[in-house]
Design a protein around this motif. Structure first.
Motif, PDB file in Angstrom:
ATOM      1  N   GLY A 168       1.025  -1.035   0.335  1.00  0.00           N
ATOM      2  CA  GLY A 168       0.143  -0.019   0.144  1.00  0.00           C
ATOM      3  C   GLY A 168       0.359   1.239  -0.151  1.00  0.00           C
ATOM      4  N   ALA A 169       0.019   2.162   0.488  1.00  0.00           N
ATOM      5  CA  ALA A 169       0.882   3.581  -0.522  1.00  0.00           C
ATOM      6  C   ALA A 169       2.207   4.081   1.410  1.00  0.00           C
ATOM      7  CB  ALA A 169       0.111   4.768   0.495  1.00  0.00           C
ATOM      8  N   LEU A 174       7.730   5.266   1.924  1.00  0.00           N
ATOM      9  CA  LEU A 174       9.028   5.091   2.705  1.00  0.00           C
ATOM     10  C   LEU A 174       9.646   5.074   1.610  1.00  0.00           C
ATOM     11  CD1 LEU A 174       7.626   3.015   6.464  1.00  0.00           C
ATOM     12  CD2 LEU A 174       8.713   5.333   5.968  1.00  0.00           C
ATOM     13  N   ALA A 175       9.584   4.181   0.831  1.00  0.00           N
ATOM     14  CA  ALA A 175      10.917   3.237  -0.097  1.00  0.00           C
ATOM     15  C   ALA A 175      11.235   4.173  -0.930  1.00  0.00           C
ATOM     16  CB  ALA A 175       9.946   2.295  -1.364  1.00  0.00           C
ATOM     17  N   VAL A 176       9.444   5.294  -1.176  1.00  0.00           N
ATOM     18  CA  VAL A 176      10.265   6.710  -1.998  1.00  0.00           C
ATOM     19  C   VAL A 176      12.021   7.960  -1.389  1.00  0.00           C
ATOM     20  CG1 VAL A 176       9.397   8.732  -3.062  1.00  0.00           C
ATOM     21  CG2 VAL A 176       8.984   6.758  -3.344  1.00  0.00           C
ATOM     22  N   ALA A 370       2.549  15.579   0.807  1.00  0.00           N
ATOM     23  CA  ALA A 370       1.673  14.681   1.148  1.00  0.00           C
ATOM     24  C   ALA A 370       1.081  13.497   1.399  1.00  0.00           C
ATOM     25  CB  ALA A 370       0.067  15.454   1.420  1.00  0.00           C
ATOM     26  N   LEU A 371       2.184  12.700   1.431  1.00  0.00           N
ATOM     27  CA  LEU A 371       2.243  11.146   1.267  1.00  0.00           C
ATOM     28  C   LEU A 371       2.208  10.949   2.593  1.00  0.00           C
ATOM     29  CD1 LEU A 371       4.769  10.938  -1.083  1.00  0.00           C
ATOM     30  CD2 LEU A 371       2.825  10.953  -2.399  1.00  0.00           C
ATOM     31  N   GLY A 372       2.256  11.025   4.156  1.00  0.00           N
ATOM     32  CA  GLY A 372       1.880  10.528   5.094  1.00  0.00           C
ATOM     33  C   GLY A 372       3.439   9.617   5.425  1.00  0.00           C
ATOM     34  N   SER A 376       3.852   6.809   8.454  1.00  0.00           N
ATOM     35  CA  SER A 376       3.496   5.300   8.156  1.00  0.00           C
ATOM     36  C   SER A 376       5.520   5.333   8.655  1.00  0.00           C
ATOM     37  CB  SER A 376       4.135   5.716   6.326  1.00  0.00           C
ATOM     38  OG  SER A 376       2.821   6.241   5.968  1.00  0.00           O
ATOM     39  N   TYR A 377       5.939   6.458   8.578  1.00  0.00           N
ATOM     40  CA  TYR A 377       7.611   5.665   9.628  1.00  0.00           C
ATOM     41  C   TYR A 377       7.233   5.182  11.225  1.00  0.00           C
ATOM     42  CZ  TYR A 377      12.190   6.128  11.253  1.00  0.00           C
ATOM     43  OH  TYR A 377      13.645   5.778  11.020  1.00  0.00           O
TER      44      TYR A 377
END
Length: 491
Positions: A168-169, A174-176, A370-372, A376-377
């Motif tokens: 998911g997002a 986090l990969a980006v 604004a990806l959160g 997420s981290y």
């Protein structure tokens, strides 16, 4: 006999070399040779048969019609050049990424012509760096990158994520963020741990992330059997990717912690009595595996779990990598565009996370896209804390004991008293035998609790150490309940 025929061969070689190459030393005393106007430097003592300075010098002497010289003349000339270079100024060498002037960062494209990417506060350009600014060191692990595409409008990131199977997002952002962090030579970044069921494409996704920066020749490898081989592999490239991990012994776990945050290794130089070789390293690390068993708390704080799922539609390897190779210039260009925007963004630095630089990067990414990424981290670290606790019976017993403490109250005992209390709590009324690895002395218990301290603090159990006239003690407690209107601190 002509005058030039009387000139010693070593003098001819030395004069030619100093006219066509620049020689300098690094802080550890290694002497490098750099062709005039070219950013790539090679150690003059390299005995490799591919790309060594000795070989480079022999070829140039022959092509320029100076002559063909025997090994003795070359060795004597290089000995003199090395001695002269040790009196010159010190300059560092870099693999793949390097800091530049005026706040810029360089990315080595691994090309023969030396062209590289300069990332500066207002954008990025493809240039050949000034040798006085950047000295690239290349090894057999340094692959060639394509020229990144301009004006991609960010579509390269979507093209990359479309080829992977992240759940998911949360994992995607986090990969980006990790890729952006890899382009900063001064930032320690947590190690992505790609996990998921068998057949989820963990190794393929790991290769795709790695090859954006290391080129199409970059590949995953098995974990070395000892720390020395791991350090050697780490020093030869920028990103170290270990595939299909199933177990993390303590030595390997400690070495990974050092790789992520930086350390130095010192060992005796070969064929010498007193000389030593220093290896300084801090590199991005990437791991893949289904399950590595128990994770030590200090490594958990340096991991970045990225979860994948099995794809519904399978594609052939040839088809998948052909598409990846086609979109790689666009992916790299979009990553560079996003990196410039993220570095220019203003955001507060979270002060409660160990990897504060990466947490700040996530906050900057959120300010731009604004990806959160930061939430997420935090959530990923919370999941890792659960994994640590589930794999540690001592941590579970401490939490069970702390559950009976009154918020705001503190229990203080010696380490031996704590060992007796926790052992009795674990054994219970049925006198259950203590598990293998349970602390046997108060000192061992104290050391284990120091490792677990951040993990337990994230679950609201505070542990501290102190000393009175009677001796040392360990203090355990829970934070007081917040007063009405007061926000509970986030752990």
């Amino acid at each position: 006999m002509a005058e030039d025929e009387k000139t010693p061969a070593r003098q001819i070689i030395t004069e030619y070399a100093q006219a066509h190459f620049r020689y300098f030393r690094t802080v550890d005393g290694t002497v490098y040779a750099q062709r005039n106007g070219h950013p790539v430097a090679r150690p003059i003592r390299s005995q490799g048969t591919t790309g060594s300075h000795r070989q480079e010098l022999m070829v140039d002497l022959f092509r320029d019609g100076v002559g063909v010289f025997n090994g003795t003349a070359l060795r004597e000339a290089l000995d003199l050049i090395e001695a002269l270079a040790l009196t010159e100024s010190v300059q560092p060498t870099h693999i793949r990424v390097a800091p530049g002037f005026n706040g810029s960062t360089w990315l080595d494209l691994g090309r023969d012509d030396g062209r590289s990417v300069r990332i500066h506060p207002t954008g990025w350009d493809i240039l050949t760096p000034d040798p006085q600014e950047v000295c690239w060191r290349r090894t057999q692990l340094t692959g060639e990158l394509p020229l990144p595409a301009k004006d991609t409008d960010g579509k390269g990131i979507d093209l990359l994520l479309r080829l992977t199977n992240f759940t998911g997002a949360e994992s995607e952002c986090l990969a980006v963020a990790w890729l952006i962090g890899c382009l900063d030579p001064g930032m320690p970044v947590p190690a992505p741990f790609l996990t998921g069921p068998q057949g989820a494409g963990k190794s393929t996704a790991g290769k795709m992330l790695m090859r954006i920066i290391e080129g199409m020749t970059g590949d995953l490898r098995r974990a070395p059997k000892d720390e020395e081989n791991l350090i050697t592999a780490v020093a030869a490239g920028w990103i170290t990717a270990l595939d299909n991990l199933s177990h993390l012994p303590p030595d390997l776990s400690d070495a990974m912690c050092c790789i992520v945050t930086g350390a130095e290794s010192v060992k005796r130089a070969l064929f010498t009595d007193g000389d030593v070789v220093r290896s300084r390293y801090r590199r991005p690390l990437l791991l893949t595996g289904i399950d590595v068993g128990v994770i030590r708390p200090d490594l958990a704080e340096r991991l970045l779990p990225l979860r994948l799922v099995r794809p519904k539609v399978r594609r052939t390897e040839a088809e998948l990598w052909a598409e990846y190779s086609e979109v790689l210039p666009t992916v790299l260009g979009s990553l560079l565009d996003l990196t410039v925007k993220v570095r220019a963004a203003e955001a507060d630095t979270p002060t409660d996370l160990r990897m504060a630089d990466f947490a700040h990067l996530c906050a900057q990414l959120d300010a731009v896209a604004a990806l959160g990424a930061l939430p997420s981290y935090r959530a990923s670290l919370d999941d890792l804390n659960d994994d640590v606790i589930e794999g540690d019976l001592l941590a579970q017993t401490v939490l069970k004991h702390a559950a009976g403490l009154i918020p705001g109250a503190e229990a203080r005992m010696t380490s031996s008293e704590w060992l007796h209390a926790l052992s009795g709590l674990y054994s219970g009324d049925d006198c259950r035998p203590l598990p293998k690895g349970w602390p046997t002395t108060g000192k061992v218990l104290s050391d284990r609790l120091k490792r677990l301290q951040p993990t337990l603090a994230a679950r609201g159990v505070l542990i501290d150490w102190g000393r009175t006239r009677e001796g040392r003690y360990i203090e355990m407690g829970r934070p007081a309940d917040p007063t009405p209107g007061q926000q509970q601190p986030a752990f």
